[in-house]
Design a protein around this motif. Structure first.
Motif, PDB file in Angstrom:
ATOM      1  N   GLU A 495     -11.764  -2.262  27.102  1.00 37.20           N
ATOM      2  CA  GLU A 495     -10.922  -1.131  26.731  1.00 37.20           C
ATOM      3  C   GLU A 495     -10.327  -0.467  27.962  1.00 37.20           C
ATOM      4  N   VAL A 496     -11.156  -0.219  28.966  1.00 38.01           N
ATOM      5  CA  VAL A 496     -10.662   0.409  30.186  1.00 38.01           C
ATOM      6  C   VAL A 496      -9.596  -0.470  30.832  1.00 38.01           C
ATOM      7  N   GLY A 497      -9.811  -1.783  30.823  1.00 40.24           N
ATOM      8  CA  GLY A 497      -8.855  -2.703  31.420  1.00 40.24           C
ATOM      9  C   GLY A 497      -7.489  -2.659  30.757  1.00 40.24           C
ATOM     10  N   ARG A 498      -7.464  -2.432  29.443  1.00 35.89           N
ATOM     11  CA  ARG A 498      -6.173  -2.337  28.754  1.00 35.89           C
ATOM     12  C   ARG A 498      -5.379  -1.138  29.271  1.00 35.89           C
ATOM     13  N   TYR A 499      -6.062  -0.025  29.438  1.00 33.05           N
ATOM     14  CA  TYR A 499      -5.377   1.156  29.975  1.00 33.05           C
ATOM     15  C   TYR A 499      -4.964   0.937  31.431  1.00 33.05           C
ATOM     16  N   MET A 500      -5.817   0.291  32.217  1.00 34.38           N
ATOM     17  CA  MET A 500      -5.493   0.028  33.622  1.00 34.38           C
ATOM     18  C   MET A 500      -4.232  -0.813  33.752  1.00 34.38           C
ATOM     19  N   GLY A 501      -4.047  -1.746  32.831  1.00 33.45           N
ATOM     20  CA  GLY A 501      -2.878  -2.616  32.868  1.00 33.45           C
ATOM     21  C   GLY A 501      -1.663  -2.046  32.171  1.00 33.45           C
ATOM     22  N   GLY A 502      -1.764  -0.818  31.643  1.00 32.88           N
ATOM     23  CA  GLY A 502      -0.632  -0.192  30.974  1.00 32.88           C
ATOM     24  C   GLY A 502      -0.394  -0.698  29.573  1.00 32.88           C
TER      25      GLY A 502
END
Length: 521
Positions: A495-502
């Protein structure tokens, strides 16, 4: 057809001395054709030194290296590259204003008559090799416009273009999102399946278990063991690395934030080095009694944000309060307000490398060592010796120059200084970079103790595992804005990675979360 029983690389009893110091003690390891071989160990264990010897960056003092069954001795990396060895360094070595194709061919340019660059051929060859290995890169794309994950592919493609059959990847996932890491692992596995051999240097044990075939563990310059990646746990690998049992995840109780805002940022805007908007109307807060982690791919405004809070960069808009005191335009003023700051750039900001360790540890503590009108240097040195022992700064004495230490031990010096200051707000930027597993455990435990003592801790790290492990809340920054505010216990790297990648980009509420709320976006 190569003989599968003969290792593609065989290193036997490798020794490396620097003067009277022995960095590598009779280390031996074999690399098989078509395998992903992880090399793990504490900071200073000798991993990079051993691989720099294999790549020709360092000469060996003693020992033998066989490549495809034949003895070799490389005088420089050019000779290693010519025989099929490539190395992808942790810090990318790309020209940002060049295209993908221009970076790929640099040093091996296809030429037309009269020594002119054959740009069409370069782009055609780049496209062909990119498609061959499934890396899907546009030869004409400018490096500066590419996300980090694609830049990593360019580095790998540079080595493959030079026909590397053995790839050394040094901390390749350090700045990648989880999605980019998965894509890299797929590329690594595809390369191994096609007969390439990959040596994977990393400190992330979860990734070692996810992608490697065999694992070599180094400690104090020796290869202790090489084990198959079957029925082995991260805990067992960590214990081999350190020589004792270690906690891989921070042991902590649920946070009890008081609601007193020790860091309060409202509408902050700051410019980057080229005059671009690096921090864009950003707001966040950290309360006494909580640890808040900031996650994001490097280059999304983290550095500029922290520099503003520390007094190292002037914002162009917004308000910041530290322990109730408005932001001051200098580091000393913000320290006096109650700030302790561990910068990511320890060489330029965190330490005076030419000064002694005791002098570096005394900065910010000068008032503790006054003896009337004089400075009690003897007492300061005694205090430094105590901190050296407490934080396990290896190879250190109070009078030794800070610059003589390894990067990981320099990190311990500035952490020892900052975490023993009488500060209510602690900003820890990349606190575990270059530090071994045992020291990471101690640093994280100290930060939790400070939280439990009613202080506020703001952790900024490129290591997503660290952010999720240490934090009570996780904020995600993307293009200078906070795009997610997540309860650490209820989220995961995906989940955090999705936000990190925009991939999920919405304005986020940035205050403390209600207990029943998983995340507010």
């Amino acid at each position: 057809m190569p003989d599968a029983s003969v290792p593609v690389v065989s290193m036997r009893n490798i020794v490396k001395r620097f003067g009277n110091f022995t960095a590598i003690h009779s280390a031996s390891m074999d690399i098989r054709r078509g395998e992903i071989h992880a090399l793990v160990g504490e900071n200073g264990a000798g991993k990079s030194t051993l691989m720099n010897i294999l790549y020709g960056l360092l000469p060996r003092t003693d020992g033998d290296i066989d490549l495809r069954g034949e003895p070799v001795r490389f005088a420089n990396p050019k000779e290693a590259i010519a025989l099929g060895i490539g190395m992808v360094h942790q810090h990318f070595k790309l020209a940002p204003s060049f295209t993908v194709a221009e970076n790929i061919i640099l040093g091996s340019e296809p030429l037309k008559s009269f020594g002119r660059l054959d740009r069409i051929r370069a782009e055609r060859e780049t496209k062909a090799i990119s498609e061959r290995f499934g890396l899907n890169l546009d030869p004409r794309a400018i490096i500066a416009t590419l996300p980090v994950g694609l830049r990593q592919r360019v580095e790998i493609l540079k080595a493959l273009y030079r026909e590397a059959e053995i790839l050394i990847l040094d901390e390749p996932t350090a700045v990648l999102t989880p999605q980019e890491t998965r894509e890299l692992f797929a590329t690594m596995r595809s390369l191994a399946d096609s007969g390439h051999s990959i040596i994977f240097i990393t400190h992330k044990l979860r990734e070692v278990l996810a992608v490697s075939d065999r694992i070599s563990v180094m400690r104090q310059g020796r290869i202790l063991s090489t084990i198959d990646n079957k029925n082995v746990t991260a805990q067992e690998i960590a214990s081999l690395m350190v020589g004792r049992s270690v906690l891989l995840r921070v042991a902590k109780n649920e946070a009890k934030p008081t609601g007193e805002l020790l860091l309060d940022v409202k509408g902050l805007t700051a410019l980057g080095e080229r005059g671009e908007t690096a921090v864009d109307n950003l707001s966040l807060s950290v309360s006494a009694g909580e640890i808040v982690g900031l996650a994001g791919v490097q280059g999304n405004g983290q550095d500029e944000l922290v520099e503003c809070i520390a007094g190292l960069r002037r914002p162009v808009g917004g308000q910041v309060q530290i322990c109730g005191t408005p932001l001051r335009p200098n580091p000393r003023g913000n320290r006096e307000a109650g700030l302790a700051y561990i910068p990511a750039d320890r060489g330029d900001l965190g330490l005076s490398l030419e000064s002694s360790i005791w002098e570096n540890m005394t900065v910010g503590h000068l008032g503790k060592f006054k003896a009337g009108p004089f400075f009690a240097a003897t007492r300061a040195k005694q205090r430094a010796a105590e901190l050296i022992a407490r934080f396990d700064v290896r190879g250190a004495t109070p009078d030794k120059a800070a610059g003589s230490l390894s990067g990981g031990n320099q990190q311990k010096v500035q952490i020892a200084r900052e975490l023993t200051r009488d500060a209510r707000l602690i900003i820890a930027e990349q606190p575990s970079q270059g530090v071994d597993i045992g020291a990471i455990e101690a640093i994280h435990r100290t930060l939790v103790e400070m939280r439990d003592a009613g202080r506020a801790v703001f952790v900024v790290s490129a290591d997503l595992d660290e952010v999720l492990s240490i934090s009570d809340r996780v904020l995600v920054i993307y293009r200078g804005r906070i795009v997610a505010n997540l309860k650490a216990a209820d989220t995961d790297a995906e989940e955090v990675g999705r936000y990190m990648g925009g991939l999920d980009e919405e304005p986020a509420s940035v205050g403390a979360l209600p207990k029943e709320t998983q995340h507010v976006v």
